[in-house]
Design a protein around this motif. Structure first.
Motif, short mmCIF file in Angstrom:
data_model
loop_
_atom_site.label_atom_id
_atom_site.label_comp_id
_atom_site.label_asym_id
_atom_site.label_seq_id
_atom_site.Cartn_x
_atom_site.Cartn_y
_atom_site.Cartn_z
N PHE A 107 -50.95 -11.49 15.18
CA PHE A 107 -52.37 -11.31 14.94
C PHE A 107 -52.80 -9.85 15.02
N ASP A 108 -52.12 -9.06 15.86
CA ASP A 108 -52.54 -7.68 16.11
C ASP A 108 -51.60 -6.68 15.46
N THR A 134 -48.89 -16.56 12.65
CA THR A 134 -48.09 -17.79 12.70
C THR A 134 -48.28 -18.53 14.01
N ALA A 135 -48.79 -17.86 15.05
CA ALA A 135 -49.05 -18.52 16.32
C ALA A 135 -50.39 -19.24 16.35
N SER A 139 -56.88 -20.43 15.58
CA SER A 139 -56.93 -21.83 15.16
C SER A 139 -56.61 -22.02 13.68
N LYS A 140 -56.16 -20.98 13.01
CA LYS A 140 -55.72 -21.09 11.63
C LYS A 140 -54.74 -19.96 11.34
N MET A 141 -54.01 -20.09 10.27
CA MET A 141 -53.02 -19.09 9.91
C MET A 141 -53.73 -17.94 9.18
N SER A 142 -54.32 -17.06 9.95
CA SER A 142 -55.07 -15.95 9.39
C SER A 142 -54.12 -14.96 8.72
#
Length: 287
Positions: A107-108, A134-135, A139-142
């Motif tokens: 995410f980061d 992917t984690a 709450s979604k695959m950003s």
């Protein structure tokens, strides 16, 4: 090198700035997910090279491959020789695809991302950085895409700012078949779905076209009767649609359709016949 550079991620990460539009194909997303599932034990994320084409207004990501790497809190090591060899092999298959950037799961954007981005800056002009959550932390695959820009005071600490780009999802006709199949598995308890036959696909496509025509005719009737206000943009789309329909008589269209159906039936028959011959040959060899 890490201590001399700062990583700044735009606080408006959900907004895009002026820049090229990043168009991503489904096969790229599937490949990234697969590489994440196959990552080495203990690895927190995986990285890889993005391949595609670039024009004046957009960057189209059509393929990718994972690159082995090891990273800890203090350092990161990337197998650059592997990345070069893989790219040479890809060029033999798809000469038009070039390196356009790299991806990382997570995410980061970390300090190690700056070091990896420096390597890809030598392989491509103004490469993009794609991140996939992917984690599912949000709450979604950003999925986000960035470009980097140098910032800082000359002679002092130099930083890199990653600014977000607009991301769109596109597909080829062949990819659409796989995407539709994956969509159908969402509502099935077993989460599995087999491929449909060619005739079933033709029937499904014809049914979808008929539904769209019914919706379009209902909208036109509502506009003519005054139930719905006319929309000029919709009218232009309808006019373009009408102009694209070839001028052909009903008899010629029926003959053309019957001819294509006969060809499809013949191909299906020959395919089934070939499968039967192969199965029979396998049985005879075992005797």
């Amino acid at each position: 090198m890490c201590c001399q550079q700062a990583v700044l991620q735009s606080s408006f990460s959900n907004m895009s700035v002026y820049g090229p539009v990043v168009k991503i194909h489904p096969v790229v997303l599937a490949s990234i997910c697969d590489s994440y599932e196959r990552r080495n034990e203990g690895a927190s994320r995986c990285i890889g090279t993005l391949l595609g084409t670039v024009d004046k207004h957009s960057i189209e990501v059509t393929n990718c491959f994972s690159v082995p790497h090891n990273e800890s809190e203090d350092e990161v090591a990337v197998d650059m020789e592997f990345a070069k060899n893989m790219y040479e092999l890809h060029k033999r298959v798809s000469p038009t695809e070039v390196i356009i950037g790299w991806y990382a799961t997570g995410f980061d954007i970390t300090e190690h991302s700056v070091l990896i981005h420096e390597y890809y800056s030598r392989e491509a002009t103004n490469p993009i950085h794609l991140t996939m959550d992917t984690a599912l932390q949000s709450s979604k695959m950003s999925i986000r895409a960035y470009v980097s820009a140098q910032m800082g005071v000359p002679g002092k600490t130099v930083g890199v700012m990653f600014t977000p780009l607009t991301v769109k999802y596109v597909y080829f006709d062949t990819e659409r078949i796989g995407v539709d199949l994956l969509q159908r598995t969402r509502v099935l308890p077993s989460r599995t779905k087999g491929l449909t036959s060619d005739l079933s696909q033709v029937g499904g496509s014809a049914a979808r076209v008929q539904d769209m025509l019914t919706t379009m005719l209902a909208y036109i009737d509502d506009v003519l009767s005054g139930k719905v206000a006319a929309d000029n943009s919709v009218g232009r789309f309808l006019m373009d649609l009408v102009n694209k329909v070839p001028t052909i008589s009903a008899e010629d269209f029926e003959n053309m359709l019957n001819s294509n159906i006969n060809d499809l039936l013949m191909v299906t028959y020959l395919s089934n016949l070939t499968q039967a011959q192969i199965a029979l040959n396998e049985k005879l060899v075992l005797l």
